[in-house]
Design an enzyme around this catalytic site. Sequence first.
Site, mmCIF file in Angstrom:
data_model
loop_
_atom_site.group_PDB
_atom_site.id
_atom_site.type_symbol
_atom_site.label_atom_id
_atom_site.label_comp_id
_atom_site.label_asym_id
_atom_site.label_seq_id
_atom_site.Cartn_x
_atom_site.Cartn_y
_atom_site.Cartn_z
ATOM 1 N N SER A 101 0.829 -1.202 0.000
ATOM 2 C CA SER A 101 0.000 0.000 0.000
ATOM 3 C C SER A 101 0.873 1.267 0.000
ATOM 4 C CB SER A 101 -0.957 -0.076 1.208
ATOM 5 O OG SER A 101 -1.932 0.901 1.130
ATOM 6 N N ASP A 151 -10.193 -3.666 -5.699
ATOM 7 C CA ASP A 151 -9.505 -2.868 -4.677
ATOM 8 C C ASP A 151 -10.108 -1.461 -4.669
ATOM 9 O OD1 ASP A 151 -7.706 -1.282 -3.227
ATOM 10 O OD2 ASP A 151 -5.974 -2.492 -3.835
ATOM 11 N N HIS A 182 -8.361 -4.391 -0.916
ATOM 12 C CA HIS A 182 -7.005 -3.857 -0.725
ATOM 13 C C HIS A 182 -6.165 -4.776 0.167
ATOM 14 C CE1 HIS A 182 -4.251 -0.509 -1.201
ATOM 15 N NE2 HIS A 182 -4.091 -0.380 0.104
#
Length: 200
Positions: A101, A151, A182
């Site tokens: 991320s 996502d 995610h």
Amino acid sequence: MKYIFKEGSKEKPTLLLLHGTGGNEQDLLSLGNMIDPESSILSVRGNVLENGMPRFFRRLAEGIFDEEDLIFRTKELYDFLDEAAKEHGFDRNNVIAIGYSNGANIAGSLLFHYENALRGAILHHPMVPRRGVELPNLQGTPVFIGAGENDPICPSQESIELQTLLANAGADTDIHWERFGHQLTMSEVEAAKEWYKKHF
Ligand code: MLT
């Protein structure tokens, strides 16, 4: 920068671990160990705080990056890698980033801004760090992208856009799709591990 260094085999790459928003340098240690238990580990904490949550660069809103800070923090991390290599005696030219991320985004930004910043990268749920810039020559740099078809933070077309931008700069890209938003799932980690074994 705050970090953990664990020395591994000199024959192996050094894994640069970069956590997600709100994480720290402890978060990805077991992930690094799963990818390659013999490698050295350099796990770094992001220098920016957002409501007490560590990050690697500032953002103006969800998904909207503070570009000036992104550029500044990318250089800061790049310089830190040079210093850490001298201090701990690892090969600066054999560093593979593993980011999740926000950590994947700063790893992507290293690739976007510097030739030879990384020997390779595993990017779990990355976004396009910047648009409208010319990328350095990434010939021979293997990059794994773990992406989510659903996502909510990084839409699938953005994952494909990132792959295209990196591939156009010469990177050897692979994209692995999951359907868990995610999240970083074990099957994505397994796919990254297979990819790593093939390339390094
Ligand atoms: C970012 O800000 O880097 C991305 O939105 C991912 C995250 O939430 O950290």
